[in-house]
Write a protein that holds these residues in place. Structure first.
Motif, short mmCIF file in Angstrom:
data_model
loop_
_atom_site.label_atom_id
_atom_site.label_comp_id
_atom_site.label_asym_id
_atom_site.label_seq_id
_atom_site.Cartn_x
_atom_site.Cartn_y
_atom_site.Cartn_z
N ARG A 35 51.88 39.79 37.20
CA ARG A 35 50.86 40.80 36.92
C ARG A 35 50.22 40.59 35.55
O ARG A 35 48.99 40.59 35.43
CB ARG A 35 51.47 42.20 37.00
N ILE A 39 46.35 39.73 34.66
CA ILE A 39 45.53 40.58 33.78
C ILE A 39 44.85 39.70 32.72
O ILE A 39 43.65 39.84 32.46
CB ILE A 39 46.40 41.67 33.11
N GLY A 59 35.04 50.06 35.93
CA GLY A 59 36.23 49.60 35.19
C GLY A 59 37.42 50.51 35.42
O GLY A 59 38.55 50.04 35.56
N VAL A 60 37.17 51.80 35.46
CA VAL A 60 38.25 52.77 35.70
C VAL A 60 38.77 52.60 37.13
O VAL A 60 39.99 52.55 37.36
CB VAL A 60 37.77 54.21 35.44
N GLN A 63 41.27 49.93 38.00
CA GLN A 63 42.66 50.12 37.57
C GLN A 63 43.51 50.73 38.69
O GLN A 63 44.74 50.62 38.69
CB GLN A 63 42.74 51.04 36.33
N MET A 66 46.17 48.55 40.80
CA MET A 66 47.37 48.17 40.04
C MET A 66 48.25 49.38 39.77
O MET A 66 49.48 49.31 39.88
CB MET A 66 47.00 47.51 38.72
N LEU A 67 47.62 50.50 39.44
CA LEU A 67 48.40 51.71 39.19
C LEU A 67 49.13 52.15 40.46
O LEU A 67 50.29 52.55 40.41
CB LEU A 67 47.50 52.83 38.67
N THR A 88 46.13 42.68 42.13
CA THR A 88 45.89 43.95 41.44
C THR A 88 45.79 43.74 39.93
O THR A 88 45.02 44.42 39.26
CB THR A 88 46.98 44.98 41.77
N SER A 92 42.63 44.60 37.56
CA SER A 92 42.82 45.41 36.36
C SER A 92 42.27 44.71 35.12
O SER A 92 41.62 45.34 34.29
CB SER A 92 44.31 45.71 36.17
N GLY A 95 38.63 44.95 35.20
CA GLY A 95 38.27 46.34 34.95
C GLY A 95 38.40 46.71 33.48
O GLY A 95 37.57 47.43 32.93
N GLN A 96 39.46 46.21 32.83
CA GLN A 96 39.61 46.47 31.40
C GLN A 96 38.46 45.84 30.62
O GLN A 96 37.96 46.41 29.64
CB GLN A 96 40.95 45.94 30.90
#
Ligand SMILES: [Zn+2]
Length: 112
Positions: A35, A39, A59-60, A63, A66-67, A88, A92, A95-96
């Motif tokens: 993971r 990322i 972007g949110v 997430q 993965m969450l 995932t 993320s 997205g970050q």
């Protein structure tokens, strides 16, 4: 393997590095879990995201997978796979990057 040794500088990154959740290259464990590695790979999209900014909300939302994967595994409702961790994690990371670009663009517009 040279690649795994070359990536050893990543050892400063906090990560559990569980062997069962890591990727191996020619029998050598990558110094981050699947993971975290994904990322970081997602962060590589940052330059492209500055050229083609996406909305903050994207972007949110990136997430969420993965969450959901991490949360359901944490609750022991299911066991994830390294493949799912990579997918995932990659989402993320991208997205970050979207969030960082959105914030930077907002600050630049606010200050100019
Ligand atoms: Zn990790």
């Amino acid at each position: 393997m040279r690649i795994a040794k070359a990536l050893s500088f990543l050892s400063f990154i906090p990560c559990h590095r569980l062997p069962s959740r890591s990727i191996y290259l020619n029998g050598k464990q990558i110094p981050l879990c699947a993971r975290c590695m994904a990322i970081l790979l997602g962060y590589l999209m940052l330059p492209a995201l500055f050229l083609m900014p996406l909305p903050f909300l994207v972007g949110v939302l990136l997430q969420v997978p993965m969450l959901a994967d991490g949360f359901t595994q944490y609750k022991k409702w299911r066991e994830s796979t390294n493949w799912l961790r990579v997918v995932t994690g990659l989402l993320s990371g991208v997205g970050q990057g979207v969030i960082v670009v959105s914030v930077v663009n907002f600050l630049v517009e606010s200050l100019s």
